[in-house]
Design a protein around this motif. Structure first.
Motif, PDB file in Angstrom:
ATOM      1  N   THR A 186     -28.220  65.622 -82.212  1.00  0.00           N
ATOM      2  CA  THR A 186     -28.235  66.348 -80.942  1.00  0.00           C
ATOM      3  C   THR A 186     -29.670  66.621 -80.508  1.00  0.00           C
ATOM      4  O   THR A 186     -30.037  66.401 -79.350  1.00  0.00           O
ATOM      5  CB  THR A 186     -27.471  67.672 -81.092  1.00  0.00           C
ATOM      6  OG1 THR A 186     -26.151  67.362 -81.518  1.00  0.00           O
ATOM      7  CG2 THR A 186     -27.422  68.424 -79.777  1.00  0.00           C
ATOM      8  N   LEU A 187     -30.487  67.088 -81.483  1.00  0.00           N
ATOM      9  CA  LEU A 187     -31.887  67.349 -81.137  1.00  0.00           C
ATOM     10  C   LEU A 187     -32.557  66.087 -80.612  1.00  0.00           C
ATOM     11  O   LEU A 187     -33.245  66.100 -79.584  1.00  0.00           O
ATOM     12  CB  LEU A 187     -32.636  67.862 -82.372  1.00  0.00           C
ATOM     13  CG  LEU A 187     -32.231  69.260 -82.849  1.00  0.00           C
ATOM     14  CD1 LEU A 187     -32.939  69.601 -84.170  1.00  0.00           C
ATOM     15  CD2 LEU A 187     -32.592  70.298 -81.779  1.00  0.00           C
ATOM     16  N   LEU A 188     -32.322  64.960 -81.308  1.00  0.00           N
ATOM     17  CA  LEU A 188     -32.946  63.697 -80.900  1.00  0.00           C
ATOM     18  C   LEU A 188     -32.455  63.255 -79.525  1.00  0.00           C
ATOM     19  O   LEU A 188     -33.224  62.784 -78.696  1.00  0.00           O
ATOM     20  CB  LEU A 188     -32.640  62.601 -81.920  1.00  0.00           C
ATOM     21  CG  LEU A 188     -33.625  62.409 -83.056  1.00  0.00           C
ATOM     22  CD1 LEU A 188     -33.217  61.212 -83.896  1.00  0.00           C
ATOM     23  CD2 LEU A 188     -35.044  62.214 -82.512  1.00  0.00           C
ATOM     24  N   THR A 189     -31.128  63.387 -79.322  1.00  0.00           N
ATOM     25  CA  THR A 189     -30.565  62.949 -78.044  1.00  0.00           C
ATOM     26  C   THR A 189     -31.132  63.767 -76.899  1.00  0.00           C
ATOM     27  O   THR A 189     -31.507  63.217 -75.858  1.00  0.00           O
ATOM     28  CB  THR A 189     -29.030  63.076 -78.071  1.00  0.00           C
ATOM     29  OG1 THR A 189     -28.549  62.294 -79.161  1.00  0.00           O
ATOM     30  CG2 THR A 189     -28.412  62.580 -76.783  1.00  0.00           C
ATOM     31  N   VAL A 190     -31.207  65.074 -77.104  1.00  0.00           N
ATOM     32  CA  VAL A 190     -31.749  65.925 -76.046  1.00  0.00           C
ATOM     33  C   VAL A 190     -33.197  65.533 -75.750  1.00  0.00           C
ATOM     34  O   VAL A 190     -33.607  65.385 -74.593  1.00  0.00           O
ATOM     35  CB  VAL A 190     -31.647  67.419 -76.439  1.00  0.00           C
ATOM     36  CG1 VAL A 190     -32.445  68.285 -75.483  1.00  0.00           C
ATOM     37  CG2 VAL A 190     -30.190  67.850 -76.472  1.00  0.00           C
ATOM     38  N   LEU A 191     -33.944  65.287 -76.822  1.00  0.00           N
ATOM     39  CA  LEU A 191     -35.339  64.875 -76.648  1.00  0.00           C
ATOM     40  C   LEU A 191     -35.424  63.545 -75.891  1.00  0.00           C
ATOM     41  O   LEU A 191     -36.200  63.381 -74.946  1.00  0.00           O
ATOM     42  CB  LEU A 191     -35.995  64.756 -78.029  1.00  0.00           C
ATOM     43  CG  LEU A 191     -37.515  64.683 -78.050  1.00  0.00           C
ATOM     44  CD1 LEU A 191     -38.108  65.917 -77.402  1.00  0.00           C
ATOM     45  CD2 LEU A 191     -38.019  64.543 -79.484  1.00  0.00           C
ATOM     46  N   SER A 192     -34.576  62.576 -76.301  1.00  0.00           N
ATOM     47  CA  SER A 192     -34.579  61.269 -75.631  1.00  0.00           C
ATOM     48  C   SER A 192     -34.240  61.423 -74.159  1.00  0.00           C
ATOM     49  O   SER A 192     -34.859  60.796 -73.300  1.00  0.00           O
ATOM     50  CB  SER A 192     -33.539  60.327 -76.244  1.00  0.00           C
ATOM     51  OG  SER A 192     -33.690  60.242 -77.607  1.00  0.00           O
ATOM     52  N   ILE A 207     -23.011  66.127 -79.818  1.00  0.00           N
ATOM     53  CA  ILE A 207     -23.358  67.483 -79.384  1.00  0.00           C
ATOM     54  C   ILE A 207     -22.280  68.509 -79.789  1.00  0.00           C
ATOM     55  O   ILE A 207     -22.600  69.470 -80.486  1.00  0.00           O
ATOM     56  CB  ILE A 207     -23.641  67.523 -77.866  1.00  0.00           C
ATOM     57  CG1 ILE A 207     -24.830  66.606 -77.570  1.00  0.00           C
ATOM     58  CG2 ILE A 207     -23.920  68.938 -77.394  1.00  0.00           C
ATOM     59  CD1 ILE A 207     -25.121  66.390 -76.111  1.00  0.00           C
ATOM     60  N   PRO A 208     -20.996  68.315 -79.419  1.00  0.00           N
ATOM     61  CA  PRO A 208     -19.993  69.283 -79.899  1.00  0.00           C
ATOM     62  C   PRO A 208     -19.876  69.312 -81.421  1.00  0.00           C
ATOM     63  O   PRO A 208     -19.713  70.396 -81.996  1.00  0.00           O
ATOM     64  CB  PRO A 208     -18.689  68.793 -79.245  1.00  0.00           C
ATOM     65  CG  PRO A 208     -18.945  67.433 -78.745  1.00  0.00           C
ATOM     66  CD  PRO A 208     -20.413  67.350 -78.465  1.00  0.00           C
ATOM     67  N   ILE A 209     -19.985  68.158 -82.064  1.00  0.00           N
ATOM     68  CA  ILE A 209     -19.857  68.152 -83.529  1.00  0.00           C
ATOM     69  C   ILE A 209     -20.936  69.025 -84.158  1.00  0.00           C
ATOM     70  O   ILE A 209     -20.709  69.719 -85.150  1.00  0.00           O
ATOM     71  CB  ILE A 209     -19.957  66.710 -84.084  1.00  0.00           C
ATOM     72  CG1 ILE A 209     -18.769  65.868 -83.600  1.00  0.00           C
ATOM     73  CG2 ILE A 209     -19.988  66.717 -85.611  1.00  0.00           C
ATOM     74  CD1 ILE A 209     -18.821  64.426 -84.033  1.00  0.00           C
ATOM     75  N   SER A 210     -22.132  69.048 -83.534  1.00  0.00           N
ATOM     76  CA  SER A 210     -23.263  69.746 -84.149  1.00  0.00           C
ATOM     77  C   SER A 210     -23.059  71.258 -84.186  1.00  0.00           C
ATOM     78  O   SER A 210     -23.747  71.954 -84.914  1.00  0.00           O
ATOM     79  CB  SER A 210     -24.545  69.414 -83.402  1.00  0.00           C
ATOM     80  OG  SER A 210     -24.574  70.103 -82.161  1.00  0.00           O
ATOM     81  N   PHE A 211     -22.119  71.762 -83.363  1.00  0.00           N
ATOM     82  CA  PHE A 211     -21.874  73.211 -83.383  1.00  0.00           C
ATOM     83  C   PHE A 211     -20.682  73.571 -84.262  1.00  0.00           C
ATOM     84  O   PHE A 211     -20.172  74.664 -84.207  1.00  0.00           O
ATOM     85  CB  PHE A 211     -21.668  73.738 -81.960  1.00  0.00           C
ATOM     86  CG  PHE A 211     -22.904  73.611 -81.116  1.00  0.00           C
ATOM     87  CD1 PHE A 211     -23.983  74.470 -81.328  1.00  0.00           C
ATOM     88  CD2 PHE A 211     -23.006  72.623 -80.156  1.00  0.00           C
ATOM     89  CE1 PHE A 211     -25.137  74.340 -80.568  1.00  0.00           C
ATOM     90  CE2 PHE A 211     -24.157  72.494 -79.395  1.00  0.00           C
ATOM     91  CZ  PHE A 211     -25.231  73.353 -79.603  1.00  0.00           C
ATOM     92  N   VAL A 227     -19.622  57.924 -74.841  1.00  0.00           N
ATOM     93  CA  VAL A 227     -19.104  58.857 -75.846  1.00  0.00           C
ATOM     94  C   VAL A 227     -19.964  58.916 -77.113  1.00  0.00           C
ATOM     95  O   VAL A 227     -20.324  60.009 -77.545  1.00  0.00           O
ATOM     96  CB  VAL A 227     -17.624  58.539 -76.161  1.00  0.00           C
ATOM     97  CG1 VAL A 227     -17.176  59.256 -77.419  1.00  0.00           C
ATOM     98  CG2 VAL A 227     -16.770  58.941 -74.977  1.00  0.00           C
ATOM     99  N   PRO A 228     -20.343  57.768 -77.718  1.00  0.00           N
ATOM    100  CA  PRO A 228     -21.130  57.877 -78.950  1.00  0.00           C
ATOM    101  C   PRO A 228     -22.440  58.623 -78.761  1.00  0.00           C
ATOM    102  O   PRO A 228     -22.917  59.271 -79.688  1.00  0.00           O
ATOM    103  CB  PRO A 228     -21.381  56.423 -79.339  1.00  0.00           C
ATOM    104  CG  PRO A 228     -20.271  55.673 -78.708  1.00  0.00           C
ATOM    105  CD  PRO A 228     -20.000  56.375 -77.414  1.00  0.00           C
ATOM    106  N   SER A 229     -23.023  58.554 -77.548  1.00  0.00           N
ATOM    107  CA  SER A 229     -24.292  59.262 -77.357  1.00  0.00           C
ATOM    108  C   SER A 229     -24.081  60.757 -77.184  1.00  0.00           C
ATOM    109  O   SER A 229     -24.985  61.536 -77.431  1.00  0.00           O
ATOM    110  CB  SER A 229     -25.022  58.710 -76.133  1.00  0.00           C
ATOM    111  OG  SER A 229     -25.300  57.346 -76.332  1.00  0.00           O
TER     112      SER A 229
END
Lengths: 268, 285, 365
Positions: A244-250, A34-38, A28-30
């Protein structure tokens, strides 16, 4: 099914429930960023009441955020290329020579993985303040080369271990020079291992906070340092967009590494 | 020795040429700053151990040291207790499903620690998901402070440590010979006895490695206590930062860093020995 | 109800196992008497291990009933079936000493400590390994480990011991030694044993009864002598011992007695156990040791050229290439002063008609 408990259904149910709670806690923390960012730019909301791209707009229009992202990418790319340039030949020499003391050197190259980063951060801070390298991009790149060396080392050394020495011997017998052998025989076999190491190094450098926090200033601030102070002092919702950007990149990098490892396993 | 040199071996000259640049860099950017740190800790216009004596007298340092041990050991034990059943669950899955579950375990491993810290605040903070839910269920009566205190540090720590513990124990469990369990079952042993007499003792190497990795990682933790803990939860790494930036006492900062370096050095050495022993016993089996 | 002379230890009634869309075991009926030594013999994939695992309770049957020692055990968990099992890789606990390994099943049964010490000591004496009680399994040789694994089984007197290729990991000499040791233990202790192997010699040496399996079915069962001398199918004949098989059509001879018309001639054959129609395809089995390279005489024979003669110690094997391209094996005792026919020399390989055995032709495909 033969379980590790023997075949007790009750025991299986208990472990399974515990395991799923734990997966949730890890997952969940990872993903929740994503939803929060929108959501609304006003405050951190989950679930978001309306979907907007405002947070991303804020991120890309604020030079403090956007600039630190560019800086981070610059540092990570430079670090990765320079570490490859230094570490790949060194790994090759470690694997293919009988130099006395090469185990000691290998230990030295692995050491950054074992020393607490805060200690390295302090040491570099003391050293760079007298060398005039504080708050310079060159300084942070130098530090990151040191930090990412072990990861490229591990990957390339294991690649060399799995590559076929006989091919190099054959090439030498056929009269190929050292340089030809390295570029025509060794490197092609190491492509995947080098790519895995490079992706690792890139991600390490991109995510590195502690040393960067000690060495960078307002001129050279990287994204993680900016995030660190933002979480510490203001906790702005823009963080969700950055995260979100970082997570997607990771995730993309992780998938790349897994795919490359699969490929090398399948071919060997 | 010389007779076994093969055509693919590099000569010492070439090898030195290839190794020199990285060696010089590591000497300058790794060994030198570590040396500077040690030197700073014992140099106050001449050699002195007064910085260490001061630390030993400092209530702040001692309190921080106690915090560090409490959090590192507590976090590790919780990670062991939670991680063990998870590793068992993973070990019992067929390989394809295990891979899928492992991705969930590895996700935090790939995510930036800052993203995770931010997300943990969003989930467990005072306005976070869990408290919203609790407030909704209790009509606003219950609000658990779970961030910027010890609970927050432990939660952050667990999120970071669990993958290492789980993978370490999973390795041991997967190398355990399932036929031993079948044998025990045919002899009439029940699930609890099988667990205590076979599964647990045979997964000991993985558990010990997991514990040592967890303690080593958590003892030098900086980000998590800084972002998720309160003033009372400062750990050694935060103290180094505090001395460096707040009080500008570089001597105390260096001495603290050296203490941390020695502690983690000991743990790494211990881990190396355990790993070596486990490797040997596996090779012997 | 089936009537058996000795009370049954294991009774399988229509037991089968189906994985996804593969029949690992077709419905099987099998009874094992108390005190019997039964071997499940067959190639890999024949269903013998599936059968063993069904009895052990490690897999659940798709159909049928399993009765162990008079108790319906079809759905009973493994640990309540009161079995012993010996595994190919020994399955000794690496973290326990030899003593602790053997004591384990007694501890499970809550046997008092003093009694445990006495009984473990007794079985260690029985297998003559009392001196290794405090060692760990990995310090012992393969043969010693397998004896410990046997001891761990017999120490708690299970009514039935299952053995899954227990000697598969040992070298030939040790294997023969262990075969005798297991036989001795079986004779001394009178425990019912169910033994799985793919090694025909092992099965012939050890068993009271052999159950030969093929393609998830029981091909034939009986004493080692029965399986060797009275195989009922070509598969049985070829799996156990070596065999010469002549394919042909069954006909009535001039005197009305059955004869087999083959590519190599027409031969008198004994009456088959189960009647075979006249005109049907059939096969004649003659064991190599029942054939002689003869020089005239009135026995039936085929002719061919000596291709090779190999010495196997006490016996000599001659390979005779016949006119239709098939090879007949003739096995004779080795004698001092033996003179072999030269390679390429024409010989006659003969046998007594009563030593032949008529088998139904195997189904095509």
């Amino acid at each position: 099914m033969n379980e590790l408990f023997g075949s007790s259904r009750a025991a299986r149910r208990i472990t399974s429930t515990l395991a799923w709670l734990c997966y949730l806690f890890l997952l969940v923390p990872s993903l929740i960023v994503i939803p929060i960012s929108f959501g609304n730019p006003g405050q951190i909301e989950f679930p978001p009441r309306q979907l907007t791209l405002d947070l991303y707009r804020q991120f890309f229009t604020d030079p403090a955020w956007w600039g630190s992202m560019v800086q981070s990418l610059l540092v990570a790319v430079a670090t990765t290329l320079l570490t490859l340039l230094l570490a790949v030949p060194a790994a090759y020499a470690l694997a293919r020579s009988r130099l006395p003391g090469r185990r000691g050197l290998q230990g030295l190259f692995m050491m950054p993985m074992l020393v607490p980063v805060i200690v390295l951060g302090l040491g570099l801070y003391l050293q760079f303040s007298s060398w005039g390298l504080l708050d310079t991009t060159a300084g942070i790149i130098l530090a990151h080369i040191m930090l990412t060396t072990p990861y490229i080392m591990v990957s390339v050394l294991s690649g060399l271990k799995h590559s076929d020495i006989a091919l190099e011997t054959v090439a030498a017998i056929m009269g190929a020079s050292r340089v030809t052998i390295f570029f025509r025989v060794v490197l092609p076999q190491l492509k995947a291992a080098i790519a895995v190491g490079a992706l690792f190094a890139f991600l390490m450098s991109l995510d590195e906070v502690v040393v960067a926090y000690f060495l960078t200033g307002t001129q050279t601030m990287t994204l993680p340092v900016k995030m660190f102070s933002s979480i510490r002092w203001e906790l702005t919702p823009v963080l969700a967009a950055v995260s979100t950007l970082l997570t997607v990149l990771s995730l993309l990098i992780a998938l790349g590494i897994i795919a490359l490892q699969r490929k090398t396993e399948a071919s060997s | 020795m010389a007779s076994s040199t093969s055509a693919s071996d590099l000569g010492p000259g070439t090898a030195l040429l290839l190794l020199a640049p990285l060696t010089v860099l590591m000497a300058a950017i790794l060994l030198y700053p570590l040396g500077v740190t040690v030197w700073t800790s014992v140099n106050n216009g001449g050699f002195t151990l007064s910085a260490y004596a001061d630390l030993a007298q400092s209530t702040l340092f001692l309190k921080v040291l106690r915090n560090t041990f409490e959090i590192a050991i507590g976090g590790t034990l919780m990670s062991l207790v939670i991680g063990y059943p998870v590793a068992m669950h993973l070990a019992a899955q067929p390989p394809t499903r295990r891979t899928a579950y492992l991705i969930m375990v590895m996700l935090p491993f790939w995510t930036s620690i800052l993203v995770k810290s931010f997300a943990l605040v969003a989930v467990f903070g005072n306005q976070g998901l869990v408290n919203q839910l609790l407030g909704f269920l209790s009509g606003g009566a219950i609000k658990l402070p779970m961030m910027f205190n010890r609970v927050g540090v432990i939660l952050g720590m667990l999120n970071f440590l669990l993958p290492f513990m789980i993978l370490s124990i999973l390795g041991s469990l997967l190398s355990l010979d399932r036929r031993l369990i079948l044998a025990a079952e045919t002899m009439g042993a029940g699930p609890l006895r099988i667990f205590w007499r076979i599964t647990l003792p045979l997964s000991m190497p993985g558990m010990i490695a997991g514990i040592l990795i967890n303690v080593t990682l958590s003892i030098g933790m900086y980000i998590t206590p800084a972002l998720l803990g309160g003033r009372q939860d400062m750990m050694v790494a935060n103290l180094v930062d505090f001395y460096t930036r707040q009080t500008l006492d570089w001597t105390a900062a260096s001495a603290t860093a050296v203490v941390l370096l020695v502690l983690s050095g000991l743990l790494v050495a211990l881990l190396g020995r355990v790993r070596g022993a486990a490797g040997l016993s596996e090779a012997g089996a | 109800m089936t009537v058996t002379t000795a009370p049954a230890m294991v009774e399988l009634q229509g037991v089968s196992k189906r994985y996804a869309d593969v029949d690992a075991l077709h419905p099987v009926d099998l009874t094992i008497a108390k005190g019997e030594f039964v071997t499940l013999l067959g190639p890999s994939g024949s269903g013998k291990s599936t059968l063993l695992n069904l009895i052990a309770g490690m897999v659940a049957p798709s159909s049928g009933r399993i009765v162990i020692d008079g108790r319906d055990a079809t759905t009973l968990p493994t640990n309540q079936r009161g079995l012993g099992m010996v595994f190919q890789n020994y399955a000794l606990m690496p973290h326990m000493t030899v003593f602790e390994n053997i004591a384990f099943p007694l501890q499970v049964r809550k046997v008092p400590k003093a009694e445990i010490r006495r009984r473990v000591g007794a079985v260690l004496d029985l297998i003559q390994l009392g001196h290794v009680a405090n060692r760990r399994p990995r310090e012992l040789s393969g043969g010693q480990q397998q004896r410990i694994s046997l001891a761990r089984c017999i120490v708690y007197n299970p009514a039935l011991i299952l053995m899954d290729e227990p000697l598969g990991a040992l070298d030939k000499k040790l294997r023969e030694q262990m075969q005798l040791e297991i036989k001795r233990l079986h004779a001394e202790l009178g425990i019912t044993m169910l033994y799985v192997t793919h090694d025909q010699d092992e099965a012939l040496t050890m068993s009271d009864r052999i159950v030969l399996m093929n393609g998830g079915r029981i091909e034939q069962q009986g004493t080692p002598d029965t399986l060797y001398f009275r195989p009922e199918t070509v598969f049985s004949a070829e799996f156990i011992g070596s065999s010469n098989l002549l394919a042909g059509t069954l006909e009535a001879g001039p005197d009305g007695a059955p004869v087999l018309r083959t590519a190599l001639g027409t031969f008198p054959v004994p009456a088959p156990d189960r009647p075979i129609e006249r005109g049907a395809k059939a096969m004649l089995l003659v064991r190599p040791e029942n054939m002689t390279l003869q020089r005239g005489g009135d026995t039936v024979h085929v002719t061919g050229r000596i291709e090779d003669s190999i010495l196997l110690g006490g016996v000599v094997r001659h390979f005779v290439r016949c006119a239709d391209g098939s090879t007949i094996i003739v096995q004779e005792l080795n004698q001092p002063g033996r003179v072999d026919a030269e390679r390429g020399h024409e010989v006659a390989a003969g046998w007594l008609p009563q030593h032949g055995r008529l088998l139904p032709a195997p189904p095509a495909g």
